[in-house]
Design an enzyme around this catalytic site. Structure first.
Site, PDB file in Angstrom:
ATOM      1  CD  GLU A  40      30.192  68.894  30.082  1.00  0.00           C
ATOM      2  OE1 GLU A  40      30.105  70.032  30.688  1.00  0.00           O
ATOM      3  OE2 GLU A  40      30.644  68.812  28.869  1.00  0.00           O
ATOM      4  NE  ARG A  97      36.917  43.773  40.678  1.00  0.00           N
ATOM      5  CZ  ARG A  97      35.818  43.502  40.683  1.00  0.00           C
ATOM      6  NH1 ARG A  97      35.315  42.094  40.549  1.00  0.00           N
ATOM      7  NH2 ARG A  97      34.805  44.206  40.315  1.00  0.00           N
ATOM      8  CG  HIS A 130      41.439  43.234  44.138  1.00  0.00           C
ATOM      9  ND1 HIS A 130      40.918  42.081  44.824  1.00  0.00           N
ATOM     10  CD2 HIS A 130      42.390  42.896  43.165  1.00  0.00           C
ATOM     11  CE1 HIS A 130      41.046  41.324  43.825  1.00  0.00           C
ATOM     12  NE2 HIS A 130      42.135  41.410  43.185  1.00  0.00           N
ATOM     13  CG  ASP A 168      40.818  34.019  45.431  1.00  0.00           C
ATOM     14  OD1 ASP A 168      41.207  34.989  46.517  1.00  0.00           O
ATOM     15  OD2 ASP A 168      40.231  34.913  44.574  1.00  0.00           O
ATOM     16  CE  LYS A 191      39.048  33.863  41.874  1.00  0.00           C
ATOM     17  NZ  LYS A 191      38.315  34.912  42.473  1.00  0.00           N
ATOM     18  NE  ARG A 193      37.510  35.870  37.752  1.00  0.00           N
ATOM     19  CZ  ARG A 193      36.226  35.922  38.479  1.00  0.00           C
ATOM     20  NH1 ARG A 193      35.247  35.623  37.718  1.00  0.00           N
ATOM     21  NH2 ARG A 193      36.128  36.201  39.643  1.00  0.00           N
ATOM     22  CB  SER A 222      31.751  40.642  40.719  1.00  0.00           C
ATOM     23  OG  SER A 222      31.497  41.196  39.520  1.00  0.00           O
ATOM     24  N   GLY A 225      30.364  33.790  41.116  1.00  0.00           N
ATOM     25  CA  GLY A 225      31.063  32.649  40.792  1.00  0.00           C
ATOM     26  C   GLY A 225      31.942  32.164  41.695  1.00  0.00           C
ATOM     27  CB  THR A 226      34.741  33.729  43.285  1.00  0.00           C
ATOM     28  OG1 THR A 226      35.503  34.315  42.297  1.00  0.00           O
ATOM     29  CG2 THR A 226      36.077  33.384  44.441  1.00  0.00           C
TER      30      THR A 226
HETATM   31  C1  R5P Z   1      39.131  38.330  42.835  1.00  0.00           C
HETATM   32  O1  R5P Z   1      40.343  38.107  42.986  1.00  0.00           O
HETATM   33  C2  R5P Z   1      38.184  38.906  43.756  1.00  0.00           C
HETATM   34  O2  R5P Z   1      38.863  38.982  45.144  1.00  0.00           O
HETATM   35  C3  R5P Z   1      36.958  38.116  44.077  1.00  0.00           C
HETATM   36  O3  R5P Z   1      37.214  36.858  44.507  1.00  0.00           O
HETATM   37  C4  R5P Z   1      35.985  38.579  42.480  1.00  0.00           C
HETATM   38  O4  R5P Z   1      36.192  39.850  42.359  1.00  0.00           O
HETATM   39  C5  R5P Z   1      34.627  37.733  42.809  1.00  0.00           C
HETATM   40  O5  R5P Z   1      34.022  37.819  41.580  1.00  0.00           O
HETATM   41  P1  R5P Z   1      32.992  36.993  41.196  1.00  0.00           P
HETATM   42  O6  R5P Z   1      31.992  37.048  42.136  1.00  0.00           O
HETATM   43  O7  R5P Z   1      32.476  37.578  39.793  1.00  0.00           O
HETATM   44  O8  R5P Z   1      33.463  35.752  41.336  1.00  0.00           O
END
Ligand code: R5P
Length: 296
Positions: A40, A97, A130, A168, A191, A193, A222, A225-226
């Site tokens: 805590e 998100r 976001h 995207d 994009k 996903r 993150s 991948g994007t």
């Molecule tokens: C998603 O809509 C966000 O804007 C980022 O494009 C997304 O979170 C990126 O995630 P990652 O790096 O895992 O593709």
């Protein structure tokens, strides 16, 4: 009204609070913070805060729940101490998100976060949430700070032979406003996903990027991948250099390697999250300070 700066409980928040304090010449009051053996959190504000306006800086870094909850504890301690009003600055807003029910049975996590914060803070400043619409759950007094023109300025980016790409549709407005600032063209990819596997597919599209330097803009990296998928497409279309401007570099697992392999030359992020190798960081503190003065 006298303002007092309260740095949050993690290193990221302390660094940004230091920067704000230097810019605005604000006195800081560091909370006493410890974690009990059972996990805590304990918070105490060891300063006279009566009738002052507090600016609390707390980035919701991992573990996100703890960072969030400690901001709540700080907010409550401030009220107990007789603060006149409290502003919360959240450099990285976690849970943003999950802003709708994607699959039946899910919560709207960002709504819970915002409504809880509203119980203890009068105003909220967030760096590149976001989706800006999520601020409605906080109500009046919530402001989004978009960092890309600040980043472009700091980097001395110029428009000659440059184009902006949004990976995207969600980041399209980000690309558009940066392109307006730099007076250059912009484009976007579409994009998709898979909600279960997380796999990314981008719709095929003709892009006018041959021999150009491309700046890819997004709020978050993150897994990488994007941006990696976007970057491979840009390389196939003949892009000369690929630079990435991202507000929040989470960089999970092999993200950095994935991005390099896909052809990204340089990644620039703001310092809203813990620093990782391979990223160049731009201090967001001065931009936050500008907002705090303007909304003073
Ligand atoms: C998603 O809509 C966000 O804007 C980022 O494009 C997304 O979170 C990126 O995630 P990652 O790096 O895992 O593709």
């Amino acid at each position: 009204m006298e303002r007092i700066l309260i740095p949050g409980t993690n290193e990221v928040s302390k660094e940004i609070a230091d920067s704000i304090s230097r810019e605005l010449l604000l006195k800081a009051c560091k909370p006493i913070h410890k974690v009990f053996p059972d996990g805590e959190s304990y918070i105490r504000i060891p300063c006279n805060i009566k009738n002052k306006e507090a600016i609390v800086v707390q980035s919701f870094i991992q573990p996100q729940d703890k960072s969030f909850f400690e901001a709540i504890l700080i907010g409550d301690a401030l009220r107990e101490g007789g603060i006149s009003s409290s502003i919360l600055v959240v450099p990285y807003m976690a849970y943003a998100r999950q802003d709708k029910v994607f699959l039946e049975g899910e919560p709207i996590s960002i709504r819970v976060v915002m409504k809880t914060l509203r119980m203890l803070y009068e105003r909220l400043f967030v760096v590149e949430i976001h989706k800006e619409e999520s601020l409605k759950y906080f109500g009046e007094g919530a402001v989004n700070i978009s960092p890309y023109t600040h980043m472009a300025r700091q980097l001395g980016l110029e428009s000659s032979n440059i184009a902006i790409l949004s990976p995207d549709i969600g980041a399209l407005n980000r690309a558009k406003s940066l392109s307006q600032f730099l007076k250059c063209s912009y484009d976007y990819l579409v994009k998709k996903r898979d909600r279960i596997t997380g796999d990314i597919v981008m719709e095929p599209k003709e892009l006018d990027v041959n021999n150009k330097d491309i700046v890819v803009v997004d709020d978050i990296i993150s897994t990488g991948g994007t941006i990696a998928t976007a970057s491979s497409i840009l390389r196939k279309h003949g892009a000369r250099h690929i630079y990435v401007l991202v507000a929040h570099a989470i960089m999970l697992g092999e993200a950095i390697g994935k991005l390099r392999k896909s052809g990204v030359d340089e990644i620039y992020a703001t310092n809203t999250l813990p620093k990782k190798d391979g990223i160049k960081y731009i201090d967001i503190g001065p931009l936050i300070a500008n907002y705090l003065s303007a909304y003073g």
